[in-house]
Design a protein around this motif. Structure first.
Motif, PDB file in Angstrom:
ATOM      1  N   UNK A   3     -12.115  11.441   1.136  1.00  0.00           N
ATOM      2  CA  UNK A   3     -10.796  11.743   0.558  1.00  0.00           C
ATOM      3  C   UNK A   3     -10.127  10.487  -0.007  1.00  0.00           C
ATOM      4  N   UNK A   4      -9.673  10.572  -1.252  1.00  0.00           N
ATOM      5  CA  UNK A   4      -8.981   9.461  -1.914  1.00  0.00           C
ATOM      6  C   UNK A   4      -7.481   9.594  -1.677  1.00  0.00           C
ATOM      7  N   UNK A   5      -6.759   8.535  -1.944  1.00  0.00           N
ATOM      8  CA  UNK A   5      -5.309   8.557  -1.798  1.00  0.00           C
ATOM      9  C   UNK A   5      -4.668   9.415  -2.875  1.00  0.00           C
ATOM     10  N   UNK A   6      -3.614  10.113  -2.472  1.00  0.00           N
ATOM     11  CA  UNK A   6      -2.833  10.912  -3.412  1.00  0.00           C
ATOM     12  C   UNK A   6      -1.493  10.213  -3.649  1.00  0.00           C
ATOM     13  N   UNK A   7      -0.782  10.672  -4.671  1.00  0.00           N
ATOM     14  CA  UNK A   7       0.562  10.130  -4.917  1.00  0.00           C
ATOM     15  C   UNK A   7       1.464  10.375  -3.714  1.00  0.00           C
ATOM     16  N   UNK A   8       1.262  11.515  -3.038  1.00  0.00           N
ATOM     17  CA  UNK A   8       2.076  11.814  -1.856  1.00  0.00           C
ATOM     18  C   UNK A   8       1.783  10.829  -0.727  1.00  0.00           C
ATOM     19  N   UNK A   9       0.513  10.448  -0.574  1.00  0.00           N
ATOM     20  CA  UNK A   9       0.162   9.446   0.435  1.00  0.00           C
ATOM     21  C   UNK A   9       0.910   8.135   0.173  1.00  0.00           C
ATOM     22  N   UNK A  10       0.907   7.699  -1.095  1.00  0.00           N
ATOM     23  CA  UNK A  10       1.620   6.468  -1.449  1.00  0.00           C
ATOM     24  C   UNK A  10       3.119   6.627  -1.192  1.00  0.00           C
ATOM     25  N   UNK A  11       3.672   7.782  -1.541  1.00  0.00           N
ATOM     26  CA  UNK A  11       5.103   8.020  -1.333  1.00  0.00           C
ATOM     27  C   UNK A  11       5.441   8.008   0.158  1.00  0.00           C
ATOM     28  N   UNK A  12       4.589   8.613   0.974  1.00  0.00           N
ATOM     29  CA  UNK A  12       4.816   8.616   2.429  1.00  0.00           C
ATOM     30  C   UNK A  12       4.814   7.194   2.979  1.00  0.00           C
ATOM     31  N   UNK A  13       3.843   6.406   2.543  1.00  0.00           N
ATOM     32  CA  UNK A  13       3.739   5.021   3.011  1.00  0.00           C
ATOM     33  C   UNK A  13       4.947   4.206   2.561  1.00  0.00           C
ATOM     34  N   UNK A  14       5.363   4.388   1.307  1.00  0.00           N
ATOM     35  CA  UNK A  14       6.520   3.661   0.796  1.00  0.00           C
ATOM     36  C   UNK A  14       7.771   4.038   1.586  1.00  0.00           C
ATOM     37  N   UNK A  15       7.888   5.305   1.957  1.00  0.00           N
ATOM     38  CA  UNK A  15       9.015   5.749   2.775  1.00  0.00           C
ATOM     39  C   UNK A  15       9.020   5.070   4.139  1.00  0.00           C
ATOM     40  N   UNK A  16       7.862   4.952   4.755  1.00  0.00           N
ATOM     41  CA  UNK A  16       7.763   4.296   6.066  1.00  0.00           C
ATOM     42  C   UNK A  16       8.099   2.807   5.977  1.00  0.00           C
ATOM     43  N   UNK A  17       7.738   2.180   4.861  1.00  0.00           N
ATOM     44  CA  UNK A  17       7.957   0.744   4.708  1.00  0.00           C
ATOM     45  C   UNK A  17       9.274   0.411   4.011  1.00  0.00           C
ATOM     46  N   UNK A  18       9.911   1.417   3.426  1.00  0.00           N
ATOM     47  CA  UNK A  18      11.168   1.181   2.721  1.00  0.00           C
ATOM     48  C   UNK A  18      10.986   0.367   1.457  1.00  0.00           C
ATOM     49  N   UNK A  19       9.843   0.557   0.794  1.00  0.00           N
ATOM     50  CA  UNK A  19       9.555  -0.207  -0.422  1.00  0.00           C
ATOM     51  C   UNK A  19       9.170   0.747  -1.547  1.00  0.00           C
ATOM     52  N   UNK A  20       8.941   0.175  -2.711  1.00  0.00           N
ATOM     53  CA  UNK A  20       8.513   0.970  -3.858  1.00  0.00           C
ATOM     54  C   UNK A  20       7.027   1.303  -3.771  1.00  0.00           C
ATOM     55  N   UNK A  21       6.662   2.450  -4.285  1.00  0.00           N
ATOM     56  CA  UNK A  21       5.255   2.835  -4.375  1.00  0.00           C
ATOM     57  C   UNK A  21       4.481   1.784  -5.161  1.00  0.00           C
ATOM     58  N   UNK A  22       5.074   1.274  -6.229  1.00  0.00           N
ATOM     59  CA  UNK A  22       4.396   0.279  -7.073  1.00  0.00           C
ATOM     60  C   UNK A  22       4.023  -0.970  -6.279  1.00  0.00           C
ATOM     61  N   UNK A  23       4.819  -1.328  -5.287  1.00  0.00           N
ATOM     62  CA  UNK A  23       4.513  -2.508  -4.472  1.00  0.00           C
ATOM     63  C   UNK A  23       3.251  -2.272  -3.639  1.00  0.00           C
ATOM     64  N   UNK A  24       3.131  -1.083  -3.069  1.00  0.00           N
ATOM     65  CA  UNK A  24       1.933  -0.763  -2.281  1.00  0.00           C
ATOM     66  C   UNK A  24       0.710  -0.679  -3.192  1.00  0.00           C
ATOM     67  N   UNK A  25       0.873  -0.068  -4.330  1.00  0.00           N
ATOM     68  CA  UNK A  25      -0.243   0.035  -5.273  1.00  0.00           C
ATOM     69  C   UNK A  25      -0.694  -1.346  -5.741  1.00  0.00           C
ATOM     70  N   UNK A  26       0.234  -2.279  -5.856  1.00  0.00           N
ATOM     71  CA  UNK A  26      -0.119  -3.645  -6.265  1.00  0.00           C
ATOM     72  C   UNK A  26      -1.019  -4.300  -5.229  1.00  0.00           C
ATOM     73  N   UNK A  27      -0.664  -4.172  -3.966  1.00  0.00           N
ATOM     74  CA  UNK A  27      -1.497  -4.741  -2.898  1.00  0.00           C
ATOM     75  C   UNK A  27      -2.866  -4.081  -2.923  1.00  0.00           C
TER      76      UNK A  27
END
Length: 191
Positions: A3-27
């Motif tokens: 299973x690959x990451x979905x946009x919802x997965x990124x959004x959930x992670x960004x919510x937990x970290x309080x950051x932008x999705x783009x920041x997680x995608x950059x890492x």
């Protein structure tokens, strides 16, 4: 197919970290640009011989100098994913647990020795999760960022401070901060 990451997965992670999705995608882009899995379905790994040396107290330095050495170097890295898998397998034959702890794993390249700090009771439980899917890679990343106090740096896009905490003191030699800043700018443009 894992299973690959979905946009919802990124959004959930960004919510937990309080950051932008783009920041997680950059890492994510900088750590494992080809994804979290090799073509054969194994997680992407990078075996670090200086960590293996540390965890085995140099017991294999003479026997396997390309797998166990006291100081970090990229000289012994595999030229492709198969060569990296081979390095890990050879190290596992010498000391399985130390080898698993000495590799970085998955889409976010979390070091095995961090297994407890990212929520796993054993190195084997961590490795099993790394085989399961990229969402598990992402959740390990979220835990690592939270446990190591890196979320504020990620929120501020303080790439140098984040890279120092995430990749260690040699981050500048590999330009991790510049690469993350460039990847962030690219993802931000797409949003």
């Amino acid at each position: 197919m894992k299973p690959a990451l979905t946009e919802q997965d990124f959004a959930d992670a960004a919510g937990q970290l309080g950051c932008e999705v783009a920041a997680i995608k950059a890492v994510c882009q900088v750590e494992a640009p080809r994804g979290g899995f090799n073509p054969d379905g194994t997680p992407v790994t990078l075996f670090e011989g200086h960590k293996f040396h540390k965890f085995t107290h140099g017991a294999f330095d003479g026997e396997a100098p390309d797998l166990s050495y006291p100081t970090w170097t990229r000289k012994h890295y595999g030229k492709n994913w198969q060569a990296e898998q081979d390095r890990l397998q050879r190290a596992m034959a010498l000391d399985r647990e130390a080898a698993l702890r000495s590799a970085s794993w998955g889409k976010f390249q979390i070091m095995g020795f961090n297994h407890e700090s990212v929520g796993f009771s054993s190195i084997q439980a961590f490795v099993n999760a790394m085989y399961a899917g990229e969402r598990e890679h992402l959740m390990a990343f979220v835990m690592f960022v939270l446990k190591n106090g890196l979320a504020p740096s990620l929120r501020r896009k303080d790439w140098a401070n984040f890279a120092r905490g995430y990749n260690g003191p040699g981050y500048a030699e590999n330009n991790y901060d510049d690469k993350m800043a460039a990847a962030y700018a690219s993802f931000k443009k797409e949003a």
